[in-house]
Design a protein around this motif. Structure first.
Motif, mmCIF file in Angstrom:
data_model
loop_
_atom_site.group_PDB
_atom_site.id
_atom_site.type_symbol
_atom_site.label_atom_id
_atom_site.label_comp_id
_atom_site.label_asym_id
_atom_site.label_seq_id
_atom_site.Cartn_x
_atom_site.Cartn_y
_atom_site.Cartn_z
ATOM 1 N N GLN A 1 0.809 -1.288 -0.131
ATOM 2 C CA GLN A 1 -0.021 -0.094 0.133
ATOM 3 C C GLN A 1 0.898 1.423 -0.181
ATOM 4 O O GLN A 1 1.977 1.107 0.589
ATOM 5 N N VAL A 2 0.194 2.407 -0.328
ATOM 6 C CA VAL A 2 0.854 3.598 -0.330
ATOM 7 C C VAL A 2 0.113 4.406 0.442
ATOM 8 O O VAL A 2 -1.233 4.073 0.563
ATOM 9 N N PRO A 3 0.567 5.373 1.133
ATOM 10 C CA PRO A 3 1.952 5.750 1.146
ATOM 11 C C PRO A 3 2.832 5.556 1.870
ATOM 12 O O PRO A 3 2.358 4.611 2.861
ATOM 13 N N THR B 1 4.871 3.219 6.830
ATOM 14 C CA THR B 1 3.835 3.301 6.325
ATOM 15 C C THR B 1 2.712 3.999 7.307
ATOM 16 O O THR B 1 3.105 4.293 8.409
ATOM 17 N N GLU B 2 1.437 4.016 6.902
ATOM 18 C CA GLU B 2 0.215 4.585 7.980
ATOM 19 C C GLU B 2 0.298 6.221 7.732
ATOM 20 O O GLU B 2 1.200 6.816 8.438
ATOM 21 N N SER B 3 -0.423 6.410 7.029
ATOM 22 C CA SER B 3 -0.867 7.870 6.519
ATOM 23 C C SER B 3 -0.929 8.753 8.006
ATOM 24 O O SER B 3 -0.216 9.970 7.881
ATOM 25 N N ALA B 4 -1.675 8.198 8.990
ATOM 26 C CA ALA B 4 -1.703 9.265 10.125
ATOM 27 C C ALA B 4 -0.485 9.502 10.809
ATOM 28 O O ALA B 4 -0.132 10.442 11.158
ATOM 29 N N TYR C 1 -13.977 -0.137 -1.802
ATOM 30 C CA TYR C 1 -12.951 -0.138 -2.940
ATOM 31 C C TYR C 1 -12.350 -1.356 -3.254
ATOM 32 O O TYR C 1 -12.058 -1.707 -4.276
ATOM 33 N N TYR C 2 -12.183 -2.152 -1.906
ATOM 34 C CA TYR C 2 -11.602 -3.757 -1.967
ATOM 35 C C TYR C 2 -12.637 -4.598 -1.433
ATOM 36 O O TYR C 2 -12.403 -5.477 -0.827
ATOM 37 N N ALA C 3 -13.901 -4.501 -1.779
ATOM 38 C CA ALA C 3 -14.962 -5.258 -1.115
ATOM 39 C C ALA C 3 -14.823 -6.522 -1.259
ATOM 40 O O ALA C 3 -14.854 -7.663 -0.141
ATOM 41 N N TYR C 4 -13.899 -7.368 -2.084
ATOM 42 C CA TYR C 4 -13.731 -8.657 -2.574
ATOM 43 C C TYR C 4 -12.907 -9.091 -1.341
ATOM 44 O O TYR C 4 -12.952 -10.522 -1.012
ATOM 45 N N ARG C 5 -12.106 -8.377 -0.598
ATOM 46 C CA ARG C 5 -11.160 -8.708 0.201
ATOM 47 C C ARG C 5 -11.899 -9.405 1.547
ATOM 48 O O ARG C 5 -11.304 -9.623 2.575
ATOM 49 N N TYR C 6 -13.187 -8.633 1.759
ATOM 50 C CA TYR C 6 -13.892 -8.629 3.001
ATOM 51 C C TYR C 6 -15.148 -9.477 3.016
ATOM 52 O O TYR C 6 -15.623 -9.595 3.995
HETATM 53 N N1 LIG Z 1 -3.647 2.327 6.720
HETATM 54 C C1 LIG Z 1 -3.044 2.625 5.530
HETATM 55 C C2 LIG Z 1 -3.807 2.312 4.277
HETATM 56 C C3 LIG Z 1 -3.184 2.584 2.895
HETATM 57 C C4 LIG Z 1 -3.822 2.297 1.719
HETATM 58 O O1 LIG Z 1 -4.907 1.463 1.888
HETATM 59 N N2 LIG Z 1 -3.579 2.788 0.644
HETATM 60 C C5 LIG Z 1 -4.377 2.441 -0.611
HETATM 61 C C6 LIG Z 1 -4.378 3.667 -1.542
HETATM 62 S S1 LIG Z 1 -5.308 4.954 -0.837
HETATM 63 C C7 LIG Z 1 -3.533 1.360 -1.414
HETATM 64 O O2 LIG Z 1 -2.378 1.443 -1.354
HETATM 65 N N3 LIG Z 1 -4.342 0.203 -1.494
HETATM 66 C C8 LIG Z 1 -3.628 -0.729 -2.598
HETATM 67 C C9 LIG Z 1 -3.939 -1.971 -1.791
HETATM 68 O O3 LIG Z 1 -4.693 -1.995 -0.579
HETATM 69 O O4 LIG Z 1 -3.858 -3.197 -2.491
HETATM 70 C C10 LIG Z 1 -2.589 4.041 5.756
HETATM 71 O O5 LIG Z 1 -3.426 4.860 6.271
HETATM 72 O O6 LIG Z 1 -1.965 4.601 4.992
#
Ligand SMILES: N[C@@H](CCC(=O)N[C@@H](CS)C(=O)NCC(=O)O)C(=O)O
Length: 208
Positions: free
Chosen positions: A49-51, A62-65, A111-116
């Motif tokens: 995941q980003v960021p 990682t972890e935006s907050a 947005y990633y409902a299939y994972r849940y």
């Molecule tokens: N808990 C993480 C969540 C980060 C996240 O879900 N990023 C999304 C983009 S907004 C992502 O990279 N998704 C790709 C994936 O989960 O496969 C944060 O707060 O930074």
């Protein structure tokens, strides 16, 4: 120098805003969305995941907050957040944690409902429940913004930018703007903010 791994329209938006407000030079690396991630990227972001922010000393986080809180601490003159001993600090930490633990995960469930769900026909229900959870969370923040210009203290902070980023991801933007007038008021202010306007040209978070 910092290195920011990001992608247009992602949670990298608020981190990019923080670095720009702090006048902190950084190298930007756009990470493509793929099911076959680069192993080197997985070393710094095990969930792909980003960021991700790599700090000048080479450590990555990682972890935006958490990234926002750290940048605010490391660039105190930029006024990204109330300082540790300021009365509004508690609100800042509360809302950053609330948004990243309630609202952001609800977005991911949508947005990633299939994972849940393990039910191939279950994604519609997951999405409906995700939107219901977003509605609960945004209503709480909207109520907190009543009579206030900013979510925290008396000036713009990263909490405001984080909130606007999240609400821009709401699946039905028009209904979000109508449902939460205090969030919409803040969002309107930020839509006019020169830096947000610049960032929006690459992130396309909302219609220009
Ligand atoms: N808990 C993480 C969540 C980060 C996240 O879900 N990023 C999304 C983009 S907004 C992502 O990279 N998704 C790709 C994936 O989960 O496969 C944060 O707060 O930074």
């Amino acid at each position: 120098m910092y290195k920011l791994y990001t992608r247009p329209g992602s949670g990298g938006f608020v981190v990019e805003a923080a670095l720009a407000l702090a006048n902190a030079p950084f190298e930007q690396i756009d990470v493509p969305k793929t099911d076959l991630p680069d192993p080197a990227f997985l070393d710094i972001s095990p969930l792909n995941q980003v960021p991700v922010l790599t700090l000048p000393d080479g450590r990555s986080m990682t972890e935006s907050a958490a990234i926002c809180i750290l940048l605010a601490e490391r660039h105190p003159d930029a006024g990204l957040a109330p300082m540790a001993d300021a009365p509004a600090r508690a609100d800042f930490l509360r809302w950053m944690a609330f948004m990243s633990s309630v609202l952001y995960p609800a977005m991911l469930r949508f947005y990633y409902a299939y994972r849940y769900t393990t039910d191939a026909d279950g994604t519609k229900a997951v999405k409906q429940a995700a939107v219901a959870e977003m509605d609960r969370g945004f209503a709480v923040v909207d109520a907190a913004l009543q009579g206030r210009d900013w979510l925290v203290g008396d000036s713009l902070s990263l909490a405001d930018i984080y909130l606007v980023m999240l609400v821009a991801w709401y699946p039905n933007v028009d209904s979000a703007r109508a449902a939460w007038p205090h969030i919409e008021r803040l969002w309107a202010t930020l839509r006019d903010h020169p830096l947000m306007r610049t960032l929006n040209t690459s992130h396309e978070m909302w219609p220009a």
